[in-house]
Design a protein around this motif. Structure first.
Motif, mmCIF file in Angstrom:
data_model
loop_
_atom_site.group_PDB
_atom_site.id
_atom_site.type_symbol
_atom_site.label_atom_id
_atom_site.label_comp_id
_atom_site.label_asym_id
_atom_site.label_seq_id
_atom_site.Cartn_x
_atom_site.Cartn_y
_atom_site.Cartn_z
ATOM 1 N N ALA A 1 43.801 -39.921 9.475
ATOM 2 C CA ALA A 1 43.798 -38.710 8.640
ATOM 3 C C ALA A 1 42.683 -37.722 8.989
ATOM 4 N N GLY A 2 42.141 -37.810 10.198
ATOM 5 C CA GLY A 2 41.072 -36.895 10.592
ATOM 6 C C GLY A 2 39.721 -37.351 10.044
ATOM 7 N N TRP A 3 38.680 -36.557 10.339
ATOM 8 C CA TRP A 3 37.326 -36.922 9.922
ATOM 9 C C TRP A 3 37.172 -37.002 8.405
ATOM 10 N N VAL A 4 38.017 -36.265 7.697
ATOM 11 C CA VAL A 4 37.937 -36.285 6.231
ATOM 12 C C VAL A 4 38.210 -37.677 5.684
ATOM 13 N N ARG A 5 38.894 -38.507 6.466
ATOM 14 C CA ARG A 5 39.208 -39.883 6.031
ATOM 15 C C ARG A 5 37.937 -40.698 5.800
ATOM 16 N N LEU A 6 36.869 -40.362 6.521
ATOM 17 C CA LEU A 6 35.614 -41.089 6.375
ATOM 18 C C LEU A 6 34.872 -40.717 5.091
ATOM 19 N N TYR A 7 35.380 -39.710 4.373
ATOM 20 C CA TYR A 7 34.760 -39.294 3.113
ATOM 21 C C TYR A 7 35.707 -39.462 1.928
ATOM 22 N N ARG A 8 36.763 -40.266 2.104
ATOM 23 C CA ARG A 8 37.676 -40.541 1.004
ATOM 24 C C ARG A 8 36.926 -41.264 -0.111
ATOM 25 N N GLY A 9 37.020 -40.757 -1.332
ATOM 26 C CA GLY A 9 36.309 -41.362 -2.461
ATOM 27 C C GLY A 9 34.884 -40.862 -2.628
ATOM 28 N N TYR A 10 34.495 -39.872 -1.813
ATOM 29 C CA TYR A 10 33.115 -39.372 -1.822
ATOM 30 C C TYR A 10 32.735 -38.750 -3.166
ATOM 31 N N ALA A 11 33.636 -37.966 -3.752
ATOM 32 C CA ALA A 11 33.310 -37.253 -4.995
ATOM 33 C C ALA A 11 32.966 -38.221 -6.121
ATOM 34 N N VAL A 12 33.769 -39.249 -6.297
ATOM 35 C CA VAL A 12 33.501 -40.197 -7.386
ATOM 36 C C VAL A 12 32.233 -40.997 -7.109
ATOM 37 N N THR A 13 31.941 -41.235 -5.834
ATOM 38 C CA THR A 13 30.698 -41.922 -5.474
ATOM 39 C C THR A 13 29.487 -41.070 -5.841
ATOM 40 N N MET A 14 29.596 -39.753 -5.625
ATOM 41 C CA MET A 14 28.492 -38.862 -5.983
ATOM 42 C C MET A 14 28.272 -38.832 -7.501
ATOM 43 N N VAL A 15 29.370 -38.867 -8.247
ATOM 44 C CA VAL A 15 29.258 -38.895 -9.711
ATOM 45 C C VAL A 15 28.519 -40.155 -10.159
ATOM 46 N N ARG A 16 28.746 -41.245 -9.447
ATOM 47 C CA ARG A 16 28.081 -42.520 -9.778
ATOM 48 C C ARG A 16 26.661 -42.584 -9.224
ATOM 49 N N ALA A 17 26.457 -42.079 -8.003
ATOM 50 C CA ALA A 17 25.198 -42.273 -7.280
ATOM 51 C C ALA A 17 23.996 -41.718 -8.018
ATOM 52 N N GLY A 18 24.112 -40.512 -8.560
ATOM 53 C CA GLY A 18 22.992 -39.903 -9.242
ATOM 54 C C GLY A 18 22.546 -40.664 -10.481
ATOM 55 N N PRO A 19 23.432 -40.819 -11.474
ATOM 56 C CA PRO A 19 23.036 -41.511 -12.706
ATOM 57 C C PRO A 19 22.555 -42.949 -12.472
ATOM 58 N N VAL A 20 23.219 -43.688 -11.582
ATOM 59 C CA VAL A 20 22.843 -45.089 -11.363
ATOM 60 C C VAL A 20 21.423 -45.190 -10.811
ATOM 61 N N ALA A 21 21.112 -44.406 -9.781
ATOM 62 C CA ALA A 21 19.775 -44.474 -9.187
ATOM 63 C C ALA A 21 18.725 -43.898 -10.132
ATOM 64 N N GLY A 22 19.093 -42.845 -10.858
ATOM 65 C CA GLY A 22 18.143 -42.251 -11.789
ATOM 66 C C GLY A 22 17.739 -43.225 -12.878
ATOM 67 N N ILE A 23 18.726 -43.884 -13.436
ATOM 68 C CA ILE A 23 18.453 -44.847 -14.503
ATOM 69 C C ILE A 23 17.689 -46.053 -13.976
#
Length: 200
Positions: free
Chosen positions: A178-200
């Motif tokens: 699916a092109g290079w974008v395939r390597l970022y599948r699920g990226y948005a939801v990971t970003m939503v999780r990454a900030g709060p989890v590490a911050g807390i």
């Protein structure tokens, strides 16, 4: 614990003045130390999520197939990013300390939370493709089958029958799918999780 021991061993001076390279080396060392444990546990977790079997049943099947450490190289590379995380976290804290008008001895909790969240978002933006390839690799069945060329199957690469053996083969097949974008599948939801989890 490994991070802090390594940091203290590398820098005997004031902890607030620890050079960034010490944070990088100590963080990466801590990441490598846990790779030995996190790699097989992540492999079992992915297989449990795919097959729905118990921990014991899944672990035995993977061990019998000799693939408990499948994806270990990418896990090590991924865990090395903990060094980048500690550098980013320390830098963000120092920036906020300079901007702090109160000149307090420590940053308030909200500022440390922002630094932790910001650092994790930055690091995930860099290492996310590694995590995608690792997850697809670890989705391979307990007993590895021969790689299947993407062009000869209609199954997506995430399907167990189409998982290549090596990380490079896997990355190439994902891009072919699916092109290079395939390597970022699920990226948005990971970003939503990454900030709060590490911050807390």
């Amino acid at each position: 614990g490994v991070y802090e021991s390594c940091r203290r061993g590398l820098w005997r001076g004031n902890s607030t003045a620890t050079p960034l390279w010490c944070h990088a080396v100590a963080g990466s060392t801590g990441g490598l130390a846990i790779s030995v444990i996190s790699s097989p546990l992540n492999r079992i977790k992915v297989q449990q999520q795919l097959g729905g079997q118990s921990f014991g049943t899944t672990a035995r099947a993977i061990a019998a197939g000799g693939t408990l450490y499948h994806g270990f190289g990418l896990t090590c590379a991924f865990e090395l990013s903990r060094g980048f995380y500690m550098v980013a976290y320390t830098l963000l804290k120092r920036i906020m300390e300079r901007a702090d008008r109160s000149k307090g001895t420590t940053l308030p909790v909200w500022a440390r939370t922002v630094a932790g969240a910001g650092a994790n978002v930055l690091v995930w933006a860099l290492v996310y493709p590694l995590d995608v390839v690792r997850s697809v690799q670890q989705a391979a069945p307990p007993r590895l089958t021969a790689p299947v060329a993407v062009a000869t199957t209609t199954a997506p690469l995430s399907s167990p029958v189409a998982v290549p053996r090596t990380a490079l083969e896997c990355a190439r097949a994902l891009v072919a799918e699916a092109g290079w974008v395939r390597l970022y599948r699920g990226y948005a939801v990971t970003m939503v999780r990454a900030g709060p989890v590490a911050g807390i």
